[in-house]
Write a protein that holds these residues in place. Sequence first.
Motif, PDB file in Angstrom:
ATOM      1  N   ALA A  43       0.859  -1.185   0.000  1.00 52.39           N
ATOM      2  CA  ALA A  43       0.000   0.000   0.000  1.00 52.39           C
ATOM      3  C   ALA A  43       0.894   1.232   0.000  1.00 52.39           C
ATOM      4  CB  ALA A  43      -0.917   0.014   1.214  1.00 52.39           C
ATOM      5  N   ASP A  44       0.701   2.089  -0.976  1.00 47.93           N
ATOM      6  CA  ASP A  44       1.467   3.336  -1.062  1.00 47.93           C
ATOM      7  C   ASP A  44       0.992   4.300   0.026  1.00 47.93           C
ATOM      8  OD1 ASP A  44       3.290   5.158  -2.001  1.00 47.93           O
ATOM      9  OD2 ASP A  44       2.143   5.702  -3.788  1.00 47.93           O
ATOM     10  N   THR A  45       1.689   5.401   0.187  1.00 52.05           N
ATOM     11  CA  THR A  45       1.443   6.330   1.291  1.00 52.05           C
ATOM     12  C   THR A  45      -0.025   6.719   1.483  1.00 52.05           C
ATOM     13  OG1 THR A  45       3.692   7.183   1.054  1.00 52.05           O
ATOM     14  CG2 THR A  45       2.130   8.543   2.279  1.00 52.05           C
ATOM     15  N   PRO A  46      -0.729   7.182   0.460  1.00 52.63           N
ATOM     16  CA  PRO A  46      -2.131   7.590   0.690  1.00 52.63           C
ATOM     17  C   PRO A  46      -3.016   6.444   1.154  1.00 52.63           C
ATOM     18  CG  PRO A  46      -1.303   8.486  -1.394  1.00 52.63           C
ATOM     19  CD  PRO A  46      -0.298   7.479  -0.926  1.00 52.63           C
ATOM     20  N   GLU A  47      -2.896   5.285   0.506  1.00 53.82           N
ATOM     21  CA  GLU A  47      -3.730   4.132   0.864  1.00 53.82           C
ATOM     22  C   GLU A  47      -3.375   3.621   2.258  1.00 53.82           C
ATOM     23  OE1 GLU A  47      -4.573  -0.471  -0.638  1.00 53.82           O
ATOM     24  OE2 GLU A  47      -3.265   0.858  -1.809  1.00 53.82           O
ATOM     25  N   PHE A  48      -2.089   3.568   2.575  1.00 58.30           N
ATOM     26  CA  PHE A  48      -1.635   3.097   3.880  1.00 58.30           C
ATOM     27  C   PHE A  48      -2.146   4.017   4.986  1.00 58.30           C
ATOM     28  CE2 PHE A  48       2.411   2.190   6.593  1.00 58.30           C
ATOM     29  CZ  PHE A  48       1.719   1.267   7.350  1.00 58.30           C
ATOM     30  N   SER A  49      -2.017   5.315   4.773  1.00 56.96           N
ATOM     31  CA  SER A  49      -2.472   6.292   5.770  1.00 56.96           C
ATOM     32  C   SER A  49      -3.977   6.189   5.999  1.00 56.96           C
ATOM     33  CB  SER A  49      -2.108   7.715   5.321  1.00 56.96           C
ATOM     34  OG  SER A  49      -0.707   7.869   5.213  1.00 56.96           O
ATOM     35  N   ALA A  50      -4.737   6.025   4.912  1.00 58.50           N
ATOM     36  CA  ALA A  50      -6.194   5.928   5.029  1.00 58.50           C
ATOM     37  C   ALA A  50      -6.605   4.670   5.792  1.00 58.50           C
ATOM     38  CB  ALA A  50      -6.827   5.931   3.641  1.00 58.50           C
ATOM     39  N   ALA A  51      -5.920   3.563   5.527  1.00 60.87           N
ATOM     40  CA  ALA A  51      -6.237   2.310   6.208  1.00 60.87           C
ATOM     41  C   ALA A  51      -5.960   2.419   7.704  1.00 60.87           C
ATOM     42  CB  ALA A  51      -5.426   1.165   5.606  1.00 60.87           C
ATOM     43  N   ILE A  52      -4.860   3.070   8.051  1.00 59.30           N
ATOM     44  CA  ILE A  52      -4.521   3.249   9.465  1.00 59.30           C
ATOM     45  C   ILE A  52      -5.572   4.112  10.155  1.00 59.30           C
ATOM     46  CG2 ILE A  52      -2.885   4.374  11.039  1.00 59.30           C
ATOM     47  CD1 ILE A  52      -0.641   3.470   9.178  1.00 59.30           C
ATOM     48  N   SER A  53      -5.969   5.184   9.520  1.00 61.00           N
ATOM     49  CA  SER A  53      -6.974   6.081  10.105  1.00 61.00           C
ATOM     50  C   SER A  53      -8.294   5.365  10.335  1.00 61.00           C
ATOM     51  CB  SER A  53      -7.183   7.302   9.198  1.00 61.00           C
ATOM     52  OG  SER A  53      -6.001   8.067   9.105  1.00 61.00           O
TER      53      SER A  53
END
Length: 340
Positions: free
Chosen positions: A313-323
């Motif tokens: 998961a690239d930065t945007p997708e990874f960040s969204a999943a964590i949130s």
Amino acid sequence: MHRRRPRSTLHPFNLQPVRVSTMKFIRLAILSALCVGGAAAALAADPYPSKPMELTVAYQPGGGSDNTARAIAEAARPLLPQPTIVVNKPGASGSIGWSYVATAEPDGYKLVLMTPEMLVVPLMGIGKTTVEDFQPVARFTDDPSSITVRADAPWKTIEEFMAYAKANPTKVAISNAGNGTIPHMAAAALGDKIGTTFTHVPYQGSAPAILGLLAGDVQATTVAYAELRPHVESGKLKTLAVMSEKRVQGLDAVPTFKEKGADLQFSVWRGIGLPKATPKAVVEQWRQVAHKVIDDKAFQATIQKQNLTLAYADTPEFSAAISRQAEAFKKLAPKLDLKQ
């Protein structure tokens, strides 16, 4: 007859006569100093990275997180002018290692291996470091929680399992890897979603939780499918559903909870992050490195040998999943009384 003295240039305050040759010397000295200062500044701004970097793992050596970090560091070695060294800083459920990176100079020389425990441990009142102290860069693996039962269990589908659990509150005992772990959170979330209560049975890790199911001490488990896959493939256990966005490779016939109207996404993931204030250029550089690491055949083989699931998961997708997962945990935490 008196001769005229050579002309001189007077100091603005007429304190001392300063000869023209002296003025030239002063100007040259100032110019030289400026050049030296500019050169020093250029040296101070050496391209990143100019020294080895640290990838901190908040757990003991030898586990899944440590092995993943070392695989990332090895794959990144030829991609950067300096090596990445894995540093283990265990203690306080991971908060010691996380704090070590979060409070470091945000210059890109200290990275952290991010795991979902970052979202849970602060809710237990342990440590002050939270996932908000970091900038997620990329996720490399993601192993979803599952509802897995014994092969001889009476339920053939996830619908049958949920119907029984709703009709018989507390009668279904589910093993997990310990209080406050992702499997514990996953089971609690399922009970909350379908309106029932499970009996949660904590074990000291995923392996004993699986053994508890094999022995018939519990009726189901929510540990990650990757960790019990050998038992499913051998026919001793069967997975009824997974808590992921998409179906798991190799489990093509097993649905996700999302498909069944209960959008539950809980998983044990691992990725890399940097302190929140790290310069964007450094974050972007690691983002590009991560793109190449995930495509490295040796890296892929290492991860697969560990029975982990590659899920980049690239930065945007990874960040969204964590949130998204963090918000779910915040709602669940009061129901679980994690501080006990």
